[in-house]
Design a protein around this motif. Structure first.
Motif, mmCIF file in Angstrom:
data_model
loop_
_atom_site.group_PDB
_atom_site.id
_atom_site.type_symbol
_atom_site.label_atom_id
_atom_site.label_comp_id
_atom_site.label_asym_id
_atom_site.label_seq_id
_atom_site.Cartn_x
_atom_site.Cartn_y
_atom_site.Cartn_z
ATOM 1 N N MET A 62 0.819 -1.217 0.000
ATOM 2 C CA MET A 62 0.000 0.000 0.000
ATOM 3 C C MET A 62 0.854 1.269 0.000
ATOM 4 N N GLY A 63 1.956 1.229 0.750
ATOM 5 C CA GLY A 63 2.866 2.376 0.784
ATOM 6 C C GLY A 63 3.433 2.655 -0.604
ATOM 7 N N GLY A 64 3.774 1.580 -1.319
ATOM 8 C CA GLY A 64 4.286 1.719 -2.688
ATOM 9 C C GLY A 64 3.271 2.397 -3.584
ATOM 10 N N VAL A 65 2.003 1.997 -3.450
ATOM 11 C CA VAL A 65 0.933 2.601 -4.265
ATOM 12 C C VAL A 65 0.797 4.091 -3.919
ATOM 13 N N MET A 66 0.723 4.388 -2.602
ATOM 14 C CA MET A 66 0.483 5.779 -2.180
ATOM 15 C C MET A 66 1.575 6.729 -2.653
ATOM 16 N N ALA A 67 2.833 6.258 -2.574
ATOM 17 C CA ALA A 67 3.937 7.146 -2.940
ATOM 18 C C ALA A 67 4.031 7.368 -4.448
ATOM 19 N N ALA A 68 3.539 6.401 -5.243
ATOM 20 C CA ALA A 68 3.757 6.480 -6.700
ATOM 21 C C ALA A 68 2.602 7.095 -7.485
ATOM 22 N N THR A 69 1.378 7.134 -6.931
ATOM 23 C CA THR A 69 0.235 7.565 -7.752
ATOM 24 C C THR A 69 0.370 9.000 -8.263
ATOM 25 N N SER A 70 0.772 9.921 -7.383
ATOM 26 C CA SER A 70 0.825 11.302 -7.886
ATOM 27 C C SER A 70 1.964 11.499 -8.876
ATOM 28 N N THR A 71 3.040 10.702 -8.749
ATOM 29 C CA THR A 71 4.112 10.787 -9.750
ATOM 30 C C THR A 71 3.569 10.302 -11.098
ATOM 31 N N GLY A 72 2.811 9.209 -11.070
ATOM 32 C CA GLY A 72 2.194 8.696 -12.308
ATOM 33 C C GLY A 72 1.195 9.689 -12.882
ATOM 34 N N GLY A 73 0.436 10.317 -11.991
ATOM 35 C CA GLY A 73 -0.579 11.287 -12.429
ATOM 36 C C GLY A 73 0.007 12.490 -13.144
ATOM 37 N N SER A 74 1.253 12.834 -12.803
ATOM 38 C CA SER A 74 1.870 14.002 -13.444
ATOM 39 C C SER A 74 2.159 13.733 -14.920
ATOM 40 N N VAL A 75 2.344 12.450 -15.275
ATOM 41 C CA VAL A 75 2.672 12.113 -16.671
ATOM 42 C C VAL A 75 1.498 12.480 -17.583
ATOM 43 N N SER A 76 0.272 12.024 -17.230
ATOM 44 C CA SER A 76 -0.874 12.354 -18.090
ATOM 45 C C SER A 76 -1.247 13.831 -17.971
ATOM 46 N N ALA A 77 -0.972 14.431 -16.789
ATOM 47 C CA ALA A 77 -1.265 15.866 -16.629
ATOM 48 C C ALA A 77 -0.422 16.691 -17.589
ATOM 49 N N ILE A 78 0.846 16.347 -17.712
ATOM 50 C CA ILE A 78 1.761 17.121 -18.563
ATOM 51 C C ILE A 78 1.531 16.811 -20.045
ATOM 52 N N LEU A 79 1.393 15.523 -20.366
ATOM 53 C CA LEU A 79 1.327 15.158 -21.787
ATOM 54 C C LEU A 79 -0.050 15.336 -22.407
ATOM 55 N N LEU A 80 -1.100 15.123 -21.588
ATOM 56 C CA LEU A 80 -2.444 15.111 -22.179
ATOM 57 C C LEU A 80 -3.380 16.167 -21.602
ATOM 58 N N ASN A 81 -2.879 16.944 -20.614
ATOM 59 C CA ASN A 81 -3.714 17.937 -19.941
ATOM 60 C C ASN A 81 -4.890 17.279 -19.217
ATOM 61 N N THR A 82 -4.751 15.986 -18.928
ATOM 62 C CA THR A 82 -5.791 15.284 -18.174
ATOM 63 C C THR A 82 -5.125 14.698 -16.940
ATOM 64 N N PRO A 83 -5.311 15.338 -15.785
ATOM 65 C CA PRO A 83 -4.615 14.866 -14.591
ATOM 66 C C PRO A 83 -5.008 13.441 -14.235
ATOM 67 N N GLY A 84 -3.999 12.598 -14.005
ATOM 68 C CA GLY A 84 -4.274 11.216 -13.628
ATOM 69 C C GLY A 84 -5.015 11.155 -12.307
ATOM 70 N N THR A 85 -4.607 12.006 -11.362
ATOM 71 C CA THR A 85 -5.289 12.090 -10.079
ATOM 72 C C THR A 85 -5.638 13.563 -9.844
ATOM 73 N N ALA A 86 -6.634 13.822 -8.983
ATOM 74 C CA ALA A 86 -7.083 15.207 -8.768
ATOM 75 C C ALA A 86 -5.938 16.141 -8.353
ATOM 76 N N PRO A 87 -5.023 15.724 -7.442
ATOM 77 C CA PRO A 87 -3.955 16.655 -7.058
ATOM 78 C C PRO A 87 -3.048 17.074 -8.213
ATOM 79 N N ASN A 88 -3.037 16.292 -9.305
ATOM 80 C CA ASN A 88 -2.182 16.656 -10.438
ATOM 81 C C ASN A 88 -2.808 17.726 -11.322
ATOM 82 N N ALA A 89 -4.059 18.120 -11.026
ATOM 83 C CA ALA A 89 -4.730 19.107 -11.887
ATOM 84 C C ALA A 89 -3.923 20.399 -11.977
ATOM 85 N N ALA A 90 -3.294 20.806 -10.855
ATOM 86 C CA ALA A 90 -2.518 22.057 -10.860
ATOM 87 C C ALA A 90 -1.293 21.951 -11.768
ATOM 88 N N THR A 91 -0.798 20.735 -11.976
ATOM 89 C CA THR A 91 0.388 20.533 -12.824
ATOM 90 C C THR A 91 0.067 20.818 -14.291
#
Lengths: 501, 164
Positions: A62-91
């Motif tokens: 679970m710790g592995g999942v929690m630490a990695a989700t927002s890093t993963g979310g930044s990828v779609s936020a930057i490349l597609l303008n669609t935040p993977g997770t809500a906190p990535n919307a600002a990115t």
């Protein structure tokens, strides 16, 4: 304490634990990158898998999942303008414009590095703050929670590039949408139009999928071409420049991490507010605020460091008091209880090794997730060259399945559609979606804090001006709302001086 | 005489829509007890004032320009800029119609039947891709969703109103 760290290392350095950690990190990255899934869904879905595991193995997964989700979310936020997770919307505000300018590699490198460093700072703070956590969180009573939410909305509206009025309007509309359904204060169901489905209110995940992912797909479909405005300009060789730029701008990263850790520790506020507050603080402190929203790399570093730092921060109330700091930690709390660990003072005194196992897992996973993103950034950046008429149907169907999957309700697909249409018109007429989203997230806590404040004060509004932290927050609200007028006045003065010269 | 600022007709309709939504919300709020509607009404009336200011700000009048400038922090000459990208309304409505069609299709025949139909037809008619490319796209999307959600995550995806 030293014994607990050694015991934690002993727990972690086994083939099984390390395997679960790597697995959790990879799952977190994938769930983070796919819009609409996110860490909460990943943790919830993985709970049944942990039934047969030892408690520290479940925690590494679970710790592995929690630490990695927002890093993963930044990828779609930057490349597609669609935040993977809500906190990535600002990115997306500066990450996506950078991708459009052909600097996707730079943005991804900076986001991944800021995420790792922010996550590490959050974890270090978690270790340091646990003994005094109670005092920090208890400083905030309902009046402060209410004013903090109002300040968050005002500050974000100000940071929307000269669209303060429209930002405040969409904040009001977001709050209105948040009023739909069961009211926790009165127990009454409001604005449901006789539709049973609306009793639970507007669910956040389908609303965010519609507002960001599908609205953006409609926008891309209207524009045509590729995500990158000029495919010739997509250069992906500046990944390590992104790493360097974070170290070069360490004050931004440190400030973002501090905001993320602090906001993460305030129960219910969570990573989305942390990321947006960090972004708006960065814009307000910048000498060149007009460059934000157009591809300023600091606009990527600030939210990314905050949304990973919040993981450590949100675990402070979760572990110390059993009060989850976010939806993700609320589900994580369930995992701890499932494995016979009672969050609160008991876990602090009797299972310190478990806390340090979690801390070490978050630390390793943060770095691991970053290394994976840095290694795959070149391939990921190529996504921006895909023809939108291939991308739009693919992303749309995955987003709609994501909207349905969380609650298995077909009504959520219609919610996503409604928000997609509203979101598109908001893009088209430049009404900020960010204030709408934050208002929707904060709606319940804002109203509840307001009612609690009125109860505490016996309907006396002066409570807001008789408490020190409330006064500070009121001053901050006034300052943020008067900022555009001040900016206009100083701009006019400068122009007059230049004209005279 | 046209008092609307240039290039703001679409924005006016959207602002009017938000204004109407706020009015309806305030009207509906009065159906609830005073303590239940207190906070919603605070938000509703604040929204109404802001929407009114927004509508006035869209006009090409002295007051409109002042409101626009006060909230945007821009000096006078910056406030009257016409948006650069203005797609045709028909194009926007068509893009939205595809999304509406997909959602209704999912409601009627479920995800696993609608996904390939939508991906294939969207790539064929909107993207002007070859039939072979469209078929690959449709198969890939359907297989991905089936493997990811049904096989790995054990979700039972919605099968349509006739099956459910």
């Amino acid at each position: 304490m030293f014994d607990s760290v050694l015991l934690a290392l002993d727990n972690l350095l086994t083939v099984n634990s390390m395997g679960f950690l790597v697995m959790g990190t990879c799952i977190g990255l994938v769930f983070g990158a796919i819009p609409g899934l996110g860490g909460t869904t990943a943790i919830a879905l993985l709970i049944p898998l942990t039934f047969g595991m030892k408690e520290f193995e479940a925690i590494t997964l679970m710790g592995g999942v929690m630490a990695a989700t927002s890093t993963g979310g930044s990828v779609s936020a930057i490349l597609l303008n669609t935040p993977g997770t809500a906190p990535n919307a600002a990115t997306t505000f500066d990450g996506y414009p950078l991708a459009q300018q052909g600097k996707a590699g730079l943005a991804l490198g900076a986001a991944a590095t800021a995420s790792a460093l922010g996550g590490l700072i959050g974890v270090i703070t978690l270790v340091a703050v646990i003994p005094i956590a109670k005092e920090i969180v208890l400083l905030f009573a309902p009046p402060e929670f209410f004013l903090l939410a109002v300040f968050g909305l005002c500050a974000i509206a100000v940071s929307t590039g000269g669209r303060l009025l429209q930002g405040l309007i969409t904040a009001c509309v977001g709050l209105i949408a948040g009023f739909v359904g069961y009211d926790a204060v009165s127990g009454e169901v409001r604005y449901d139009f006789g539709i049973d489905f609306l009793w639970d209110g507007v669910k956040l995940v389908p609303a965010l999928i519609g507002l960001f992912a599908i609205a953006e797909m409609i926008n891309l479909s209207v524009k045509g071409g590729t995500v990158a405005e000029n495919p010739e300009m997509v250069k992906i060789q500046k990944i390590f420049d992104g790493v360097k730029v974070v170290f070069k701008n360490y004050p931004t990263m440190l400030r973002g991490s501090a905001i993320g850790t602090f906001i993460g520790a305030v129960p219910g506020v969570g990573g989305t507010v942390a990321a947006f507050l960090s972004y708006s603080t960065q814009v307000q402190m910048a000498k060149d605020p007009e460059t934000y929203g157009k591809g300023n790399i600091l606009g990527v570093i600030a939210p990314e460091s905050a949304n990973n730092a919040k993981d450590g921060g949100s675990l402070i109330p979760t572990l110390a008091f059993g009060i989850p700091g976010s939806a993700e930690t609320a589900v994580f709390l369930g995992v701890l209880i499932l494995h016979g660990l009672d969050p609160g003072p008991t876990i602090l005194f009797e299972h310190e090794d478990v806390i340090f196992t979690l801390i070490l897992t978050l630390t390793i996973s943060c770095v691991l997730a970053t290394l994976i993103v840095l290694a795959l950034a070149r391939s990921l950046a190529l996504l921006t060259l895909i023809d939108v008429h291939v991308l739009v149907p693919a992303v749309t169907v995955v987003a709609l399945v994501g909207a349905y999957a969380l609650n298995s309700e077909i009504g959520d697909v219609f919610v996503a559609l409604v928000f997609a249409v509203v979101g598109y018109w908001m893009i088209r007429f430049d009404y900020p979606r960010v204030t709408f989203t934050i208002a929707l997230v904060l709606g319940e806590i804002t109203e509840r804090s307001f009612h609690q404040t009125m109860l505490i004060s016996d309907q006396n509004w002066s409570i807001f001006v008789t408490r020190n932290i409330s006064i500070i927050l009121l001053v901050l609200i006034a300052a943020s709302l008067s900022y555009p007028s001040f900016r206009r006045w100083s701009k006019k003065r400068r122009m007059r001086r230049e004209g005279a010269a | 005489m046209n008092i609307l600022a240039p290039g703001k007709r679409g924005a006016l309709y959207f602002a009017l829509g938000l204004f109407a939504l706020t009015v309806v919300f305030i009207y509906l709020s009065y159906a609830y007890a005073p303590e239940v509607r207190l906070f919603p009404l605070m938000v509703g009336y604040t929204g109404l004032i802001l929407c009114t200011l927004d509508l006035v700000g869209l006009t090409d009048t002295g007051l409109g320009r002042s409101i626009d400038a006060a909230f945007s922090g821009k000096v006078d000459e910056e406030t009257r800029k016409v948006p650069k990208f203005a797609p045709k309304l028909s194009r926007q409505l068509i893009a939205m119609a595809w999304m509406v069609g997909l959602t209704i299709g999912i409601y009627l025949i479920g995800f696993m039947a609608m996904v390939p139909v939508y991906v294939f037809s969207s790539m064929l008619f909107q993207g002007k891709k070859s039939v072979k490319q469209c078929a690959y796209g449709a198969i890939s999307a359907t297989v991905f969703i089936w493997v990811m959600f049904e096989l790995l995550l054990k979700y039972e995806l919605y099968r349509g109103v006739f099956v459910e």
